[in-house]
Scaffold this motif. Structure first.
Motif, short mmCIF file in Angstrom:
data_model
loop_
_atom_site.label_atom_id
_atom_site.label_comp_id
_atom_site.label_asym_id
_atom_site.label_seq_id
_atom_site.Cartn_x
_atom_site.Cartn_y
_atom_site.Cartn_z
N ARG A 169 -20.17 79.02 35.31
CA ARG A 169 -19.12 78.31 36.06
C ARG A 169 -19.37 78.49 37.55
O ARG A 169 -19.86 79.52 37.97
N LYS A 170 -19.00 77.47 38.34
CA LYS A 170 -19.14 77.60 39.78
C LYS A 170 -18.45 78.86 40.25
O LYS A 170 -17.35 79.16 39.81
N TRP A 171 -19.11 79.58 41.15
CA TRP A 171 -18.62 80.87 41.62
C TRP A 171 -17.40 80.70 42.50
O TRP A 171 -17.33 79.82 43.34
N LYS A 172 -16.41 81.56 42.28
CA LYS A 172 -15.21 81.61 43.10
C LYS A 172 -15.04 83.04 43.58
O LYS A 172 -15.20 83.97 42.80
N TRP A 210 -28.19 82.18 41.26
CA TRP A 210 -28.48 81.66 42.60
C TRP A 210 -29.40 80.47 42.43
O TRP A 210 -30.36 80.54 41.66
N PRO A 211 -29.17 79.35 43.14
CA PRO A 211 -30.08 78.21 43.03
C PRO A 211 -31.40 78.49 43.75
O PRO A 211 -31.41 79.20 44.77
N SER A 228 -24.12 81.04 43.33
CA SER A 228 -23.46 79.73 43.17
C SER A 228 -22.63 79.66 41.90
O SER A 228 -21.70 78.86 41.82
N HIS A 229 -22.97 80.47 40.89
CA HIS A 229 -22.27 80.42 39.61
C HIS A 229 -22.07 81.84 39.06
O HIS A 229 -22.85 82.73 39.36
N THR A 230 -21.04 81.99 38.26
CA THR A 230 -20.81 83.22 37.51
C THR A 230 -21.11 82.91 36.04
O THR A 230 -20.79 81.84 35.56
#
Length: 84
Positions: free
Chosen positions: A73-76, A48-49, A24-26
């Motif tokens: 940051r939110k993963w892209k 990962w949540p 979910s995030h980097t």
């Protein structure tokens, strides 16, 4: 078991689970900068949540030893970033 006590549900995230779920995030290491200095964010891991929404599983490649801040940051998708 004593009345009123419940058992704790244990769940382990396996490597196989991590491979199938998208993080979910980097996590980036962001060094402190001097005036006018350009800073590069170095990707150091992902998050990962937890299924219950109460926390995160953290996977770090390494920890910065230079006093850099860790920023999530939110993963892209890299594919999406390359299309920009």
């Amino acid at each position: 078991m004593m009345p009123g006590l419940t058992t704790r549900k244990e769940k382990t995230m396996t490597t196989e689970t991590q491979k199938t779920k998208t993080p979910s995030h980097t996590i980036y290491a962001v060094p402190k900068k001097s005036e006018g200095e350009k800073v590069f964010w170095d990707e150091v891991g992902v998050l990962w949540p937890h299924e219950d929404g109460e926390g995160f599983k953290v996977d770090l490649k390494y920890l910065p030893l230079n006093g850099a801040d860790l920023v999530a940051r939110k993963w892209k998708s890299k594919k999406i970033e390359q299309e920009r």
